[in-house]
Motif scaffolding. Structure first.
Motif, PDB file in Angstrom:
ATOM      1  N   LEU A  20       0.838  -1.196   0.000  1.00  0.00           N
ATOM      2  CA  LEU A  20       0.000   0.000   0.000  1.00  0.00           C
ATOM      3  C   LEU A  20       0.878   1.253   0.000  1.00  0.00           C
ATOM      4  CD1 LEU A  20      -3.084   0.559   0.155  1.00  0.00           C
ATOM      5  CD2 LEU A  20      -2.850   0.636   2.651  1.00  0.00           C
ATOM      6  N   ALA A  21       0.677   2.114  -1.002  1.00  0.00           N
ATOM      7  CA  ALA A  21       1.431   3.365  -1.098  1.00  0.00           C
ATOM      8  C   ALA A  21       0.445   4.527  -1.229  1.00  0.00           C
ATOM      9  CB  ALA A  21       2.382   3.330  -2.291  1.00  0.00           C
ATOM     10  N   ASP A  22       0.934   5.756  -1.219  1.00  0.00           N
ATOM     11  CA  ASP A  22       0.009   6.879  -1.374  1.00  0.00           C
ATOM     12  C   ASP A  22       0.245   7.646  -2.675  1.00  0.00           C
ATOM     13  OD1 ASP A  22       2.353   8.200  -0.748  1.00  0.00           O
ATOM     14  OD2 ASP A  22       1.375   9.719   0.497  1.00  0.00           O
ATOM     15  N   ARG A  23       1.132   7.115  -3.535  1.00  0.00           N
ATOM     16  CA  ARG A  23       1.372   7.773  -4.821  1.00  0.00           C
ATOM     17  C   ARG A  23       1.638   6.712  -5.876  1.00  0.00           C
ATOM     18  NH1 ARG A  23       4.879  13.002  -2.767  1.00  0.00           N
ATOM     19  NH2 ARG A  23       3.274  13.684  -1.318  1.00  0.00           N
ATOM     20  N   ASN A  24       1.103   6.932  -7.063  1.00  0.00           N
ATOM     21  CA  ASN A  24       1.295   5.969  -8.148  1.00  0.00           C
ATOM     22  C   ASN A  24       2.761   5.731  -8.441  1.00  0.00           C
ATOM     23  OD1 ASN A  24      -1.087   4.748  -9.373  1.00  0.00           O
ATOM     24  ND2 ASN A  24      -1.792   6.862  -9.643  1.00  0.00           N
ATOM     25  N   VAL A  25       3.557   6.813  -8.399  1.00  0.00           N
ATOM     26  CA  VAL A  25       4.970   6.672  -8.755  1.00  0.00           C
ATOM     27  C   VAL A  25       5.677   5.729  -7.786  1.00  0.00           C
ATOM     28  CG1 VAL A  25       5.702   8.736  -7.471  1.00  0.00           C
ATOM     29  CG2 VAL A  25       7.054   7.944  -9.408  1.00  0.00           C
ATOM     30  N   LEU A  26       5.267   5.757  -6.500  1.00  0.00           N
ATOM     31  CA  LEU A  26       5.881   4.863  -5.512  1.00  0.00           C
ATOM     32  C   LEU A  26       5.434   3.422  -5.740  1.00  0.00           C
ATOM     33  CD1 LEU A  26       5.503   6.974  -2.234  1.00  0.00           C
ATOM     34  CD2 LEU A  26       7.375   6.957  -3.873  1.00  0.00           C
ATOM     35  N   ALA A  27       4.148   3.242  -6.015  1.00  0.00           N
ATOM     36  CA  ALA A  27       3.637   1.890  -6.266  1.00  0.00           C
ATOM     37  C   ALA A  27       4.289   1.296  -7.514  1.00  0.00           C
ATOM     38  CB  ALA A  27       2.120   1.940  -6.425  1.00  0.00           C
TER      39      ALA A  27
END
Length: 768
Positions: free
Chosen positions: A214-221
């Motif tokens: 679970l991340a809070d930004r698409n770029v991190l995911a």
């Protein structure tokens, strides 16, 4: 015999046989185990790497270290250092031996004693773990899944093992705190790999676990998904597009699920996708950058985590957050392992940095009638730095900041500029592009959430180390966490920073290693780097409550202004926009270069460089002696050779110049500045000084002779001391005068020409 036995002979003839007698096989023994890379130094060099004489492993566990000494040395001579290394590596058993006597130290009890022999691997393993549960041993025994030729760093191995042990002990909330750039995603991949291989799950059935990342930004995911490539067939991303392709049904046919919480949380118009899953569907949830809100009882993160309460929740962060509404420790408990920015820099896994603190003559604004109000109305008597680009915009100041940024960075150095909000990021982008010298339209671009897919594409191009463009990104909050751009050379702060958490995250954008990147620079227009002097810098948040280090407390600056955190998208309000009167001259009043050590302590140039390259050799006595040597091409060449022999080659000297000053300065000025605190001046300033002294040139009556000397000066200004070497004179004559016959005609004879060439250099370095 002992008097002539070397340490290597002692190991081969005495220590190795004793290990063999105690059933230690070659597969269990690693000799000269290097576990750090050595601090990054100038000129792409490294400091001392830490290593162990022997590392003893058994059942995939680091059990003990051995510090070896020569036969005629005292056996415990190196024990203290070995204990420090054992503490760093979290190994409990330490042995010190000279081949005859063996001293055993158990860090758990803090006691040591002489023993007759080394214990066997199984004996040592049993002493360490006793009757541990079977799962713990099974998880430890599964090797890391590695691609390429590199193995895990020591702290990554420790982090994975700590999590494995906690899962085996049925802990449900686990926290890892690791500095930005140290490989949190790699660590989480190895954790998931081991659990998949062990078929660990919460209900004890014969199946592989289901994991939600679970991340809070698409770029991190998306970055994390790339790391999980070896399990590509077992991975799915939960988002609207994927669910539409499945006719509105959430995916369940995978083992590793990725999502950003915004995509699966509840919104005004639709229910949350996460509710489509049974609460016990996932066995493990990995929460990336968990300080951003996973423990916030009011937030969407918390609703998702509460729904999946039965799962093990593993939080990953560079900085735990502790305040009224988000308390990472309260939710997860204390970190099971921590690896700090300080350790990362010392070990050579992160890049050191320096700070340029820029002040201007408009770091506050008091309205007068000769300035024009282009929009909005005056609501305050005095506007401070914290107000700039939030409630007031001063167009000329934005232009000044843009020009200053361009003057302080290398033209093609990758740079991230952190702005107050998305509009400010636009204003600065436009001002930089107005004053840049590179024609490419994507030289400087804005990357914020407003750009959507196009912004992510620009970010990917910026992150691509094979691409030069874009060079500069302006952003507000989007790039504070998790974005892996290894070749960032400059971090620019143009707005005050609200918290230590955010500050650490921003600084982390520059710490990643890259070939040829010896340090990075923080350019600070707003005093945000005063946070380096806060006792919470690279320390435990709870230390603030206990008072911390009194010496640190004394140097703490006044309390930082509270800054609202306009997370994108933010509510746009009418802003006051000012244009200063044409007679108002705004300028940079000071650029204070601060060299910061790994503890955040400000250092002098000399102190900082001693950390980076060791003390400069004492080849010259004082500034006059250095000036005399440097003014003559022959003695200068000898000095440069001596510096090269001591490890200060051309590459390192040039890196030294780039760090201390700019490429426009002479190496002489850099050495003089470091050694004698003299002022830095540029080659251009030196040339102007010489040109301003007509007496030197009047000696040479022939105009062609004077023109040649001016030509040499220009070459020096453009290209540096390389153009003043003795063997360069012939090339310069060909370029300007033609043949040696033409040179004689201009100067009378070659001896006069050579004398003029040397005398010119005396004049260049006479300049102050």
């Amino acid at each position: 015999m002992g008097k002539t036995t070397s340490e290597s002979d002692t190991r081969a003839n005495f220590i190795d046989p004793k290990l063999k007698d105690s059933a230690w096989e070659p597969m269990h023994i690693i000799r000269e185990y290097y576990f750090t890379d050595g601090r990054k130094l100038l000129g792409n060099k490294r400091g001392k790497r830490l290593f162990l004489d022997y590392l003893l492993k058994f059942k995939n566990v680091n059990l003990a270290i051995i510090e070896a000494k020569r036969l005629d040395d005292h056996p415990t001579k190196g024990l203290q250092q070995a204990l420090e290394y054992a503490d760093k590596l979290q190994i409990n058993f330490v042995y010190a031996t000279n081949g005859e006597r063996i001293y055993e130290f158990d860090r758990r009890s803090g006691k040591g004693e002489y023993v007759k022999e080394f214990p066997t691997p199984q004996n040592l393993y049993d002493r360490l773990f006793g009757n541990q549960n079977q799962l713990k041993e099974q998880l430890r025994n599964i090797p890391f899944l590695l691609t390429g030729n590199f193995g895990p760093r020591y702290y990554q191995e420790i982090a994975v093992n700590k999590v494995m042990d906690n899962i085996a002990e049925e802990k449900k909330r686990i926290l890892l705190t690791l500095a930005t750039g140290t490989g949190k995603t790699f660590i989480s991949f190895q954790i998931v790999h081991k659990l998949l291989q062990a078929k660990w799950n919460l209900d004890g059935n014969d199946r592989r676990p289901r994991v939600l990342f679970l991340a809070d930004r698409n770029v991190l995911a998306d970055q994390a998904i790339n790391t999980f490539n070896p399990y590509e067939k077992d991975v799915v991303k939960i988002d609207g597009e994927e669910i539409r392709q499945r006719n509105g049904v959430v995916p369940t046919n995978a083992y590793i699920f990725f999502a950003i919480y915004q995509a699966i949380a509840e919104r005004e118009d639709i229910g949350g996708y996460y509710k489509e899953y049974p609460s016990d569907f996932f066995d493990l949830i990995v929460i990336d950058e968990c300080h951003r809100g996973s423990a916030n009882e009011e937030g969407s993160w918390r609703a998702i985590l509460d729904h999946f309460r039965p799962a093990v929740h593993l939080g990953l962060t560079a900085t735990p957050k502790r305040d009224d509404n988000i308390d990472t420790y309260k939710y997860f408990g204390k970190p099971v392992y921590e690896y700090s920015l300080k350790e990362g820099i010392q070990d050579g896994f992160l890049t050191p940095y320096k700070v340029k603190r820029v002040t201007t003559n408009i770091d506050e604004y008091i309205h007068t009638s000769d300035s024009s109000i282009l929009q909005g109305e005056i609501k305050k008597d005095r506007y401070e730095l914290k107000d700039f680009n939030r409630s007031i915009t001063i167009n000329q100041r934005i232009e000044l900041v843009a020009n200053t940024i361009l003057s302080l960075i290398g033209e093609m150095d990758k740079t991230i500029v952190f702005c107050a909000n998305q509009d400010h990021a636009l204003d600065l982008r436009d001002a930089i592009n107005k004053h840049k010298t590179i024609s490419d339209p994507k030289y400087c671009v804005r990357v914020t959430s407003d750009e959507g897919k196009h912004g992510r594409e620009l970010l990917e191009e910026f992150q691509d180390n094979d691409r030069d463009i874009p060079v500069i990104l302006t952003s507000s909050k989007m790039l504070t966490t998790g974005v892996d751009a290894r070749n960032v050379r400059n971090i620019v702060l143009t707005t005050p920073i609200a918290s230590m958490v955010e500050f650490k995250q921003i600084i982390g954008r520059g710490t990643r290693l890259f070939e040829g990147k010896d340090f990075f620079t923080i350019i600070d227009f707003v005093g945000a780097t005063n946070l380096f002097y806060d006792e919470a810098w690279d320390g435990e948040p709870e230390d603030i409550d206990s008072g911390g280090d009194s010496t640190t407390m004394k140097t703490r600056p006044p309390k930082k202004p509270k800054v609202e955190d306009p997370e994108e998208p933010y509510e746009k309000k009418e802003k006051l926009i000012i244009s200063l009167s044409s007679g108002r001259k705004i300028k940079v009043t000071d650029i204070d270069t601060r060299y910061i050590d790994e503890n955040g302590k400000p250092l002098t140039a000399r102190e900082f460089l001693e950390k980076l390259i060791g003390e400069l050799p004492k080849i010259y006595r004082d500034e006059a002696h250095l000036r005399k040597i440097w003014s003559n091409p022959d003695t200068r060449a000898s000095l440069l050779k001596s510096l090269g022999d001591l490890g200060f080659d051309n590459e390192q000297l040039n890196e030294l110049r780039n760090m201390i000053a700019t490429p426009a300065c002479d190496i002489f000025d850099v050495l003089s500045h470091i050694s004698f605190s003299s002022d830095l001046i540029t080659r251009k300033q030196r040339v102007e000084f010489v040109k301003g002294d007509p007496k030197f040139f009047e000696v040479y009556k022939n105009l062609e002779a004077r023109d040649f000397l001016f030509f040499v000066l220009q070459h020096y200004e453009n290209y540096g001391i390389e153009e003043l070497q003795r063997d360069k004179l012939g090339d310069l004559v060909k370029l300007k005068l033609g043949t040696s016959k033409d040179a004689k005609a201009a100067f009378g004879d070659m001896k006069t020409l050579l004398g003029a060439y040397y005398k010119l250099q005396e004049n260049i370095y006479r300049a102050n």
